[in-house]
Design a protein around this motif. Sequence first.
Motif, mmCIF file in Angstrom:
data_model
loop_
_atom_site.group_PDB
_atom_site.id
_atom_site.type_symbol
_atom_site.label_atom_id
_atom_site.label_comp_id
_atom_site.label_asym_id
_atom_site.label_seq_id
_atom_site.Cartn_x
_atom_site.Cartn_y
_atom_site.Cartn_z
ATOM 1 N N VAL A 224 0.834 -1.207 0.000
ATOM 2 C CA VAL A 224 0.000 0.000 0.000
ATOM 3 C C VAL A 224 0.863 1.250 0.000
ATOM 4 C CG1 VAL A 224 -1.697 1.318 1.320
ATOM 5 C CG2 VAL A 224 -1.928 -1.161 1.115
ATOM 6 N N GLY A 225 1.914 1.256 0.795
ATOM 7 C CA GLY A 225 2.776 2.425 0.852
ATOM 8 C C GLY A 225 3.504 2.699 -0.451
ATOM 9 N N LEU A 226 3.980 1.629 -1.097
ATOM 10 C CA LEU A 226 4.726 1.817 -2.335
ATOM 11 C C LEU A 226 3.829 2.151 -3.519
ATOM 12 C CD1 LEU A 226 7.335 -1.093 -2.036
ATOM 13 C CD2 LEU A 226 7.759 1.358 -1.784
ATOM 14 N N ARG A 227 2.603 1.636 -3.520
ATOM 15 C CA ARG A 227 1.699 1.816 -4.664
ATOM 16 C C ARG A 227 0.738 2.977 -4.506
ATOM 17 N NH1 ARG A 227 3.929 -0.605 -8.902
ATOM 18 N NH2 ARG A 227 4.297 -2.825 -8.603
ATOM 19 N N PHE A 228 0.792 3.652 -3.346
ATOM 20 C CA PHE A 228 -0.161 4.737 -3.110
ATOM 21 C C PHE A 228 0.013 5.855 -4.135
ATOM 22 C CE2 PHE A 228 -1.331 8.740 -0.950
ATOM 23 C CZ PHE A 228 -2.670 8.476 -0.742
ATOM 24 N N ARG A 229 1.246 6.290 -4.346
ATOM 25 C CA ARG A 229 1.472 7.383 -5.290
ATOM 26 C C ARG A 229 1.143 6.994 -6.738
ATOM 27 N NH1 ARG A 229 7.262 10.304 -5.706
ATOM 28 N NH2 ARG A 229 7.781 8.270 -6.600
ATOM 29 N N PRO A 230 1.561 5.810 -7.231
ATOM 30 C CA PRO A 230 1.151 5.434 -8.602
ATOM 31 C C PRO A 230 -0.356 5.365 -8.788
ATOM 32 C CG PRO A 230 2.963 4.065 -7.869
ATOM 33 C CD PRO A 230 2.537 4.862 -6.676
ATOM 34 N N ILE A 231 -1.052 4.903 -7.748
ATOM 35 C CA ILE A 231 -2.517 4.836 -7.850
ATOM 36 C C ILE A 231 -3.106 6.230 -7.998
ATOM 37 C CG2 ILE A 231 -4.619 4.322 -6.544
ATOM 38 C CD1 ILE A 231 -3.220 1.864 -5.449
ATOM 39 N N GLY A 266 -17.144 7.249 -10.337
ATOM 40 C CA GLY A 266 -16.628 5.921 -10.039
ATOM 41 C C GLY A 266 -15.143 5.932 -9.723
ATOM 42 N N MET A 267 -14.368 6.718 -10.472
ATOM 43 C CA MET A 267 -12.924 6.771 -10.233
ATOM 44 C C MET A 267 -12.602 7.455 -8.909
ATOM 45 S SD MET A 267 -11.097 5.151 -12.289
ATOM 46 C CE MET A 267 -9.535 5.834 -11.768
ATOM 47 N N ILE A 268 -13.355 8.488 -8.553
ATOM 48 C CA ILE A 268 -13.114 9.152 -7.263
ATOM 49 C C ILE A 268 -13.372 8.173 -6.119
ATOM 50 C CG2 ILE A 268 -13.956 10.955 -5.722
ATOM 51 C CD1 ILE A 268 -14.390 12.712 -8.156
ATOM 52 N N ALA A 269 -14.477 7.430 -6.217
ATOM 53 C CA ALA A 269 -14.778 6.451 -5.164
ATOM 54 C C ALA A 269 -13.755 5.325 -5.143
ATOM 55 C CB ALA A 269 -16.187 5.888 -5.374
ATOM 56 N N ALA A 270 -13.377 4.828 -6.336
ATOM 57 C CA ALA A 270 -12.414 3.732 -6.395
ATOM 58 C C ALA A 270 -11.043 4.164 -5.894
ATOM 59 C CB ALA A 270 -12.313 3.213 -7.826
ATOM 60 N N SER A 271 -10.692 5.418 -6.107
ATOM 61 C CA SER A 271 -9.370 5.897 -5.692
ATOM 62 C C SER A 271 -9.326 6.243 -4.205
ATOM 63 C CB SER A 271 -8.974 7.131 -6.507
ATOM 64 O OG SER A 271 -8.974 6.835 -7.886
ATOM 65 N N SER A 272 -10.416 6.795 -3.680
ATOM 66 C CA SER A 272 -10.411 7.249 -2.295
ATOM 67 C C SER A 272 -10.806 6.158 -1.295
ATOM 68 C CB SER A 272 -11.360 8.448 -2.141
ATOM 69 O OG SER A 272 -12.675 8.080 -2.530
ATOM 70 N N LEU A 273 -11.639 5.218 -1.699
ATOM 71 C CA LEU A 273 -12.118 4.183 -0.777
ATOM 72 C C LEU A 273 -11.429 2.842 -0.982
ATOM 73 C CD1 LEU A 273 -15.959 4.938 -0.885
ATOM 74 C CD2 LEU A 273 -14.283 5.717 0.788
ATOM 75 N N ALA A 274 -11.167 2.514 -2.258
ATOM 76 C CA ALA A 274 -10.634 1.180 -2.541
ATOM 77 C C ALA A 274 -9.244 0.980 -1.969
ATOM 78 C CB ALA A 274 -10.616 0.935 -4.050
ATOM 79 N N ILE A 275 -8.435 2.035 -1.878
ATOM 80 C CA ILE A 275 -7.076 1.875 -1.355
ATOM 81 C C ILE A 275 -7.085 1.483 0.123
ATOM 82 C CG2 ILE A 275 -6.010 3.429 -3.018
ATOM 83 C CD1 ILE A 275 -6.193 5.656 -0.981
ATOM 84 N N PHE A 276 -8.225 1.686 0.821
ATOM 85 C CA PHE A 276 -8.347 1.255 2.210
ATOM 86 C C PHE A 276 -9.054 -0.095 2.326
ATOM 87 C CE2 PHE A 276 -8.436 5.932 2.241
ATOM 88 C CZ PHE A 276 -7.320 6.191 3.012
ATOM 89 N N ILE A 277 -9.944 -0.380 1.401
ATOM 90 C CA ILE A 277 -10.740 -1.598 1.499
ATOM 91 C C ILE A 277 -10.040 -2.790 0.859
ATOM 92 C CG2 ILE A 277 -12.930 -2.651 0.809
ATOM 93 C CD1 ILE A 277 -14.203 0.098 1.013
ATOM 94 N N VAL A 278 -9.387 -2.579 -0.288
ATOM 95 C CA VAL A 278 -8.746 -3.678 -1.004
ATOM 96 C C VAL A 278 -7.679 -4.381 -0.165
ATOM 97 C CG1 VAL A 278 -7.280 -4.250 -2.982
ATOM 98 C CG2 VAL A 278 -9.285 -2.807 -3.294
ATOM 99 N N PRO A 279 -6.789 -3.661 0.543
ATOM 100 C CA PRO A 279 -5.803 -4.374 1.365
ATOM 101 C C PRO A 279 -6.437 -5.256 2.439
ATOM 102 C CG PRO A 279 -5.148 -2.089 1.068
ATOM 103 C CD PRO A 279 -6.537 -2.211 0.546
ATOM 104 N N VAL A 280 -7.521 -4.761 3.038
ATOM 105 C CA VAL A 280 -8.203 -5.558 4.058
ATOM 106 C C VAL A 280 -8.798 -6.822 3.442
ATOM 107 C CG1 VAL A 280 -10.055 -5.554 5.764
ATOM 108 C CG2 VAL A 280 -8.682 -3.492 5.415
#
Length: 304
Positions: A224-231, A266-280
């Motif tokens: 998550v830390g390494l891929r946060f900026r590319p996302i 959709g992209m705003i939601a996927a970018s702001s929420l998915a980065i917290f939900i996908v790792p879990v």
Amino acid sequence: MYTAIQTYMGSLYVNDFTLYNRTFHVVVQADTTYRKMITNMDKYYVRNQAGTMLPLSTLISYKPTETAPLLSHFNIFRSAEVDGGSSQGYSTGQSIDALKEIADKVLPQGYGYDFSGLSYEEIEAGSQTIWIFLFSLTFVFLFLAALYESWSVPLSVLLAVPIGAFGAILTLMFIPSLTDNVYAQIGLITLIGLAAKNAILIVEYAKVRVDSGRDLIESTIEAVGLRFRPILMTSFAFILGVMPLVLATGAGAVARRTIGFTVLGGMIAASSLAIFIVPVLFVIIVKVTYGKKQLEDLSKSQNE
């Protein structure tokens, strides 16, 4: 009598003749003044067997009757066509539902209704949307299963898709001028790949480290830390890329704005929420599918 009525009020072809190297058709009929009204038939004469000319009024009678000038049919049955349009602020889908509701209430016994043209195509397309969406998800899942060589890990990627769809639907709800039409459905299909792309950036990096024996939680946090900026970079690049669609004006602007706002939300939601939900989700799915013992074996092999 029939021939007289046909000749005077309609027309009767007699023959052809050639004059000045041209062929002319001979057609007889009464002058316009004498065939405008049905009462003009009183002035027409026919010859009887004695050779006397008798007015048609002594032989026939008439009365006006009213009937439809054209009997239209639809699917073999006699039909009456009803055309209309949606009021401002209402979608075509809502108008179709309203027509169905009214028809079920007011049509007498033995009467039915059906749709044609664009309304029919819209109803047919609406019933196929869910299947198109499911087929798209299935193909994405199969591609991810082949990529990760696993049937379970791709689920953590695909579960990011509902987050993007939620953002798109929420955006359409808050913009009254836009409706859930075919253009919005195209945007939702596009979001499958866009939302999965962000999740892939995290899952792919974390899975490689888990398979090499690294700790699951540590690998996920590092990914998550390494891929946060590319996302964020790729997401903002795409969001800015659809802004011309969002701000479109002129002819066809509604279609472009519908696609633009659908993808934007959709992209705003996927970018702001998915980065917290996908790792879990990734951690939960890996723990369930790999099992505690398998994870410990991978960690021991890495230490050795």
